[in-house]
Structures are given as structure tokens and as C-alpha cells.
Design a protein around this motif. Structure first.
Motif: not given
Ligand code: SF4
Length: 432
Positions: A145, A149, A152, A154, A190, A227, A266
Motif C-alpha cells: 500500500c 493512512c 495503519c 500495512v 488495495n 480503497h 484517508r
Molecule cells: S488502511 Fe488500507 S489504504 Fe490505508 S494504509 Fe492501510 S492498507 Fe493502505
């Protein structure tokens, strides 16, 4: 995605002779494939290792491997804290697991391998058939990603956005369909950011869906997680042109307040989100949406929370996930002040009550009607089967002679918040 990765890890280690066992004490090797999204993820891994340790007290120690996003985030710290762990492997390097195991037995030295080798991983995976062999199977098409955000992990654990080759994905889909798969869910952190250049062409998620829609024996197509920023018109148009694409979408919004969406970084606002819902509803009026909600994000006021509640009532989300904000180490939001725990819990309960009531009302709508179900399994020792509606709701139903993989019409005779219950018996007679 962890389910997909776990299956692929098994495909890899089976090449060096490993087999699955359901008898814990028989195992020579444990692979704990971990997820870092949930609260206290790291602690849960140590607890699980504690249970393995206890089971193997006075026995030969099994090989213990921690893989996945907790492994990536914690790296060598894991081995320092828990010497029972032999190997730590990140989610972008698990394709090397067989070599690492052999190496471990040769050198008897603990291993930490957390490189972001996503290209190497998919190059390796394409040489191994995907043996998931289920009615409903997953294919990872995209990983990582670039959105960052603020809450997060990820982007830090899975790395930057990467899209697999279009051809590889289609080949994997044919492999699965040829071994009995009837439903494919395309996966990515995503998934709708999928963007691949090859043979002088640019392939998007819509290109994959259109190609899968042509596979005769495939009955259903889904994709997750999307997303809002990447819900492009070509993708939305697939809901019109691809009949196998199911009429439900998981589209996380996290909050109904623009102020909070901005604090979360976001990259979309409520207006844009609602415009996507409207476009899709124009194509299919009875389309269903589910979402993710974070309650008590740092800075959230009562008014911000009320905006989320208003949005939930407006859209009527089903099957959604909701949590109180909890900080993930290393993310910008982790440095912010968390609101009052008790207040957040009251808010979460209120939000979940509303979601549950919507879900219940949605399930009640099926009562007395018949709906299409993809049969996934027969329940053990019963003349009952389990499958899902087009919108993913589980259906448990009686049947004399249906088979997993079939699409059947089931008349719904009762329901609860999570499931529908019915029978296909009269429906078959009607069809005859
Ligand atoms: S919530 Fe989804 S879009 Fe936002 S950083 Fe994490 S993985 Fe990426």
C-alpha cells in the motif's frame, strides 16, 4: 490474504516432504502465519508459542517459524524475546521457506529473513500450482500500500503497492477452476489499485474481472479490499457488463466525518464515498455494501461520531467490521492521545447495535423468498448444507441431493443476525 499465504506456504513446504496434520503433538514444525492488524497481535503470537511449548514439554522440540506481518514488524526482536522461535520470515519472503528450513537444519542457526522480495516471491509462486482446491478460492493479485493512512501498519509490513502479472493471475484462475473452484475472490491490500503494464498494455482490476467473466465453469467473482480513491468508472462499469461479478462490495470508509478522514490521511472524503455508492446503486438498486469503522480515533468529537452514525443509517451497511482505535507502534496516529476508554466503548456498542439491526432487517427481507446459493460444504453427519448468497450471507439449508459447487435456489424459512436458514426441496420440485 493470510489464508491465501498460508495455503501457498504449504504448497512450498510440501515440495520438501512436509504434510499437514491436525494432531498437534505429531507436528515436527509449526508455522504461525501472523496478522498485525488486530489489537495485541504480537502478544497473541507469544501466547500461542507458549501453548506449543507446553504441549511439547518433555518431547522433542518442533521447529517453530513465525511468518507474516508480525514477523516483519518485530523481526529479530522475536527471537531475542522468545528463544523457542527458530525462524522469523516476513510476508514478502516466505517463498524461500523451504531453503531456509533446510539451511536451518544444516547450520542449526536461528534465521531472520524479512526482505521485501515481492517480485521474487511471485516469480517463485507461479512455478507451483495453487492447490487450494476449494469451491471458493482466493487469488492475490496485488500487495502492499502507498496510501499511508495514519493508523495503519500495512505500508510498513507489506511494503509498497505491487501488482502481479496479468497472465500469471489468469493462469492461476484456470488452475483453480480446473480443480473445482466455482468462486474466485481477488485479493489485495488495495485490490482496486491493481495496475500492471505488459505486452504494451495497461491492465486494471476491471481487465482481470472481464477475463475471469469469460471462464465457463467459474460462477462467481468477488474482490477485496478496495480503497474509495481507486473505485474508477471502468471498475464500476463491470457491475453492468460482468454478470459473474457479485452485487456486494466491501468498501472501508472508517469514519463518516470529513474532519476525521483528513486526520486519518484517508485521501477521500464522504462526498466522494457516497458518489461511488450512488453510481453503483444506479446500476443495481439492491446492491449491498459493507465497511470498516474505527471508533474513538484521536481527535474524534461526539459530533464526528454522530456523522458516522448518520452515514451508516443512510447507506444501510451489512457485514461490517468495527473497532475502537488502538495504536499500532510506528504509525503517526500512535503518538496521539487516545480518548476516554469508557466513552469509546459506549460509542462502539451504539454503532454495533445499529449495524446489527440493519443486518437483521436485511436478513428478515429474505424470509419466505427464494435466493441463489453457491453450495460450499455438507455439514458433518447431517442432511444439511452450507453456502452463501450473492451478498455473502451464509445459508444453512436442508437438501436431499445437492452437491458442493452447485448453484441452488433455497427458500428461506428463518434467520438470525448472521445466517439464513432454509430448504431447497420444494424449490427443486417447482423447477421440475
Ligand atoms: S488502511 Fe488500507 S489504504 Fe490505508 S494504509 Fe492501510 S492498507 Fe493502505
Amino acid at each position: 490474504m493470510n489464508e491465501y499465504d498460508t495455503n501457498r506456504i504449504f504448497d512450498i513446504v510440501s515440495t520438501i516432504g512436509y504434510e499437514k496434520t491436525n494432531v498437534k503433538k505429531e507436528a515436527d514444525c509449526f508455522v504461525l502465519n501472523t496478522c498485525h492488524i488486530r489489537e495485541k497481535a504480537t502478544e497473541k503470537v507469544y501466547h500461542e508459542i507458549g501453548r506449543v511449548k507446553k504441549d511439547f514439554r518433555n518431547c522433542k522440540k518442533p521447529l517453530v517459524i513465525v511468518s507474516g506481518c508480525v514477523a516483519q514488524a518485530e523481526s529479530e526482536e522475536m527471537i531475542k524475546r522468545e528463544s523457542y522461535i527458530d525462524m522469523v520470515i516476513g510476508p514478502q519472503s516466505y517463498h524461500k521457506i523451504s531453503d531456509l528450513i533446510l539451511d536451518y537444519y544444516r547450520k542449526k542457526k536461528k534465521i531472520v529473513h524479512t526482505e521485501f522480495d515481492v517480485v521474487g516471491k511471485f516469480d517463485e509462486l507461479k512455478t507451483l500450482p495453487n492447490k487450494q482446491n476449494k469451491i471458493s478460492s482466493y487469488i492475490t493479485i496485488q500487495e502492499g500500500c502507498d496510501k499511508f493512512c495514519h493508523f495503519c501498519v500495512v505500508p510498513y509490513t507489506r511494503g509498497p503497492e505491487y501488482s502481479r502479472s496479468f497472465e500469471e493471475i489468469i493462469n492461476e484462475a484456470y488452475q483453480l477452476v480446473n480443480t473445482g473452484t466455482k468462486e474466485i475472490t481477488l485479493l489485495g491490500q488495495n485490490v482496486n489499485a491493481y495496475n500492471y503494464f505488459g505486452n504494451n498494455k495497461n491492465y486494471k482490476l476491471s481487465s482481470i474481472i472481464k477475463e475471469l467473466n469469460k471462464i465457463d465453469d467459474l460462477k462467481r467473482i468477488r474482490f477485496t479490499t478496495s480503497h474509495p480513491k481507486d473505485m474508477t468508472d471502468d471498475l464500476i462499469e463491470c457491475y453492468k457488463s460482468c454478470k459473474k461479478l457479485m452485487p456486494s462490495l466491501h468498501l472501508p470508509i472508517q469514519s463518516g466525518s470529513d474532519e476525521i478522514l483528513k486526520l486519518m490521511n484517508r485521501k477521500h472524503n464522504k462526498k466522494h464515498y457516497v458518489s461511488i455508492i450512488r453510481k453503483i446503486k444506479c446500476i443495481q438498486e439492491d446492491f449491498k455494501f459493507s465497511s470498516d469503522f474505527i471508533v474513538g480515533y484521536p481527535g474524534e468529537t461526539d459530533q464526528n461520531f454522530d456523522e458516522t452514525i448518520k452515514l451508516i443509517n443512510e447507506i444501510g451497511f451489512i457485514n461490517s467490521y468495527s473497532f475502537i482505535f488502538s495504536p499500532r507502534p510506528g504509525t503517526p496516529a500512535s503518538e496521539k492521545n487516545i480518548g476516554n476508554e469508557k466513552d469509546n466503548l459506549i460509542k462502539l456498542k451504539k454503532l454495533q447495535n445499529i449495524l446489527e439491526n440493519i443486518q437483521l432487517a436485511n436478513n428478515k427481507n429474505y424470509l419466505g423468498k427464494s435466493c441463489e446459493v453457491l453450495v460450499e460444504n455438507k455439514l458433518e453427519n447431517q442432511e444439511k448444507y452450507i453456502g452463501r448468497t450473492k451478498c455473502m450471507t451464509p445459508v444453512i439449508f436442508e437438501s436431499d441431493n445437492c452437491k458442493p459447487g452447485e448453484l441452488v435456489e433455497v427458500k428461506i424459512i428463518s434467520y438470525n443476525q448472521k445466517n439464513l436458514f432454509g430448504s431447497d426441496k420444494n424449490e427443486k420440485e417447482k423447477a421440475a
